[in-house]
Design an enzyme around this catalytic site. Structure first.
Site, mmCIF file in Angstrom:
data_model
loop_
_atom_site.group_PDB
_atom_site.id
_atom_site.type_symbol
_atom_site.label_atom_id
_atom_site.label_comp_id
_atom_site.label_asym_id
_atom_site.label_seq_id
_atom_site.Cartn_x
_atom_site.Cartn_y
_atom_site.Cartn_z
ATOM 1 C CB CYS A 8 -0.841 -0.050 1.284
ATOM 2 S SG CYS A 8 -2.061 -1.412 1.353
ATOM 3 N NE ARG A 38 -2.814 2.733 -0.703
ATOM 4 C CZ ARG A 38 -3.930 2.423 -0.714
ATOM 5 N NH1 ARG A 38 -4.865 3.663 -0.570
ATOM 6 N NH2 ARG A 38 -4.682 1.516 -1.221
HETATM 7 MG MG MG Z 1 -3.213 -2.461 -0.676
#
Ligand code: MG
Length: 473
Positions: free
Chosen positions: A89, A93
């Site tokens: 994650c 991002r």
């Molecule tokens: Mg993720």
């Protein structure tokens, strides 16, 4: 004589009227061009969490129904070789919003991998995020959903170019509910705070009812779009969904409906949400001036068993640098601009969205730092070849594999979870991804020239690379 004079006079009048007509038509065209120039396109990036390459109907899932995403693909362009920039994650991002490999911003870590609930680090102030660029062109920008680039105040979205934030500062399993949807006693004992739900800079709820999240994100997104359109401003909506990251919670309208079980229900809600947003753009008359891109931050979380998704024919999933960890569904939609019904094998990456949006908005891409993204406009607007020829596959700070054209060389491999140190390969494992998308047949011995070419590319890459200290401590 007088008749001749009259005729000449009449002719002059006609000529005059014609001239006036032509001039006013030209002025109208110029005015329209000026309006178009004043109003650059809106952008909507819908970013699923842990959705696999094989989890949508239009990517071949046999039982998950995604009618709205399938229609979005029919009305737009479906990528079969689109990548997230990282396999977990936080780095994924950071890369999307900065157009840079996470190793350059320090938004990666070999041990922690993502920002924890108690981490005090976050995205550095001197990184230029996409909303900061778009702001210079008059955009209003919202982040509705999961942030995960820092949860102390200085790292929240409103400090990094967004005008609006509604959502979670990190993953939905980082509060008091564990991956399986049960109370996490260990987290409570360790003093982990209850999962906060933010409205701009304020925590408005803790441990929100997760069954409501997708619906509320959708409502807040629509509210933001309506306000931006009413204000006559171009907008950027970044909608990073909290699902299908575990723990899975389905909206009551979809619960128990999917033949794929709870995971299918959750994906169905994201499909519904996407449809509502596209409908809203049509209703407000801005569909033909809005580029919408749907993708996911990383591959499926396979060790969550039936609560994890599917990478389809791709190998492995979230956390790994095999294709299943980073190749994602990628759907572009912009009626009248992105050609409809196209499936493209062009290479693309989330970092390219940074550059593409900046270029389309008329903002200048930073030149004082290395930007790893490419302008995908030739692919998106004209279905031409991609400017992207290579992909670097990082796990934390380690370069594990490199793709060049159809070839991918793995210099290191490591199981997504549970293997402490990577295994090195010299010569690297080599796969021809267009012949062997599942990475099953190592052909390094047959292609020494390709291996040498990729090694040279690695050398060039590493010679200019200045890794930033990690911000994930
Ligand atoms: Mg993720």
């Amino acid at each position: 004589m007088s008749k001749l004079f009259q005729n000449a006079f009449f002719g002059q009048r006609v000529l005059g009227l014609l001239l006036v007509g032509v001039i006013s038509a030209l002025l109208a065209v110029a005015a329209r061009a000026a309006t178009v120039e004043r109003q650059p396109p809106n952008f909507v990036i819908i970013f699923a969490d842990d959705l696999g390459y094989g989890d949508l109907g239009c990517y071949g899932h046999p039982t998950i129904r995604t009618p709205r995403l399938d229609r979005m693909a029919r009305e737009g362009m479906r990528f079969t070789q689109f990548y997230s920039a990282a396999c977990v994650c936080t780095p994924s991002r950071a890369a999307l919003l900065t157009g840079r490999l996470p190793i350059r911003s320090g938004m990666c870590h070999d041990r922690y991998r993502v920002l924890r609930a108690t981490a005090t680090g976050g995205i550095p102030a001197d990184e230029v995020l996409l909303p900061e660029l778009l702001r210079t062109r008059g955009y209003v920008c919202a982040c509705i959903g999961k942030w995960h680039l820092g949860s102390v105040p200085e790292y929240l979205p409103l400090r990094h170019g967004f005008d609006r934030f509604f959502g979670l500062p990190y993953s939905n399993d980082m509060g008091h509910i564990n991956a399986w949807g049960k109370t996490n006693q260990a987290a409570i004992r360790r003093g982990i705070p209850p999962l906060p739900l933010y409205d701009n800079l304020r925590v408005v709820e803790t441990e929100p009812d997760q069954r409501t999240l997708t619906r509320r994100y959708t409502e807040k997104s629509i509210e933001f779009i309506r306000q931006a359109v009413a204000a006559g401003k171009p907008f950027f909506l970044y909608l990073p969904h909290s699902f299908p990251h575990v723990p899975l919670f389905a909206d009551p309208e979809f619960a128990g409906k999917s033949r794929r079980g709870l995971y299918g229900d959750v994906v169905r809600a994201i499909d519904w949400s996407t449809g509502v947003i596209l409908d809203t753009l049509h209703q407000l008359g801005v569909a033909d001036n809005t580029l919408v891109f749907f993708t996911s931050d990383n591959g499926p979380w396979l060790n969550k068993r039936e609560h994890g998704g599917s990478a389809g024919l791709l190998r492995d999933g979230k956390g790994s640098t095999w294709e299943g960890g980073m190749r994602e569904p990628g759907i572009a939609w912009w009626p009248g601009h992105v050609p409809a019904g196209v499936t493209t094998a062009a290479l693309g990456c989330t970092m390219d969205l940074f550059v593409t949006c900046a270029v389309m908005a008329g903002a200048s891409v930073p030149t004082d730092r290395v930007i790893d993204g490419y302008d995908l406009s030739p692919v998106l607007l004209r279905n031409e070849a991609s400017p992207r020829k290579e992909m670097f596959f990082y796990r934390g700070t380690r370069l594990m594999a490199v793709r060049l054209g159809p070839w991918k060389a793995h210099f290191k491999t490591q199981a997504a979870y549970g293997q402490r140190e990577p295994q090195s390969h010299d010569p690297p494992l080599l796969y021809h991804l267009e012949h062997d998308p599942s990475e099953r047949f190592d052909v390094a011995k047959e292609h020494p020239k390709i291996v040498a070419e990729i090694k040279a590319l690695v050398q060039r890459h590493q010679s200019e690379l200045k890794p930033a200290p990690s911000r994930l401590e």
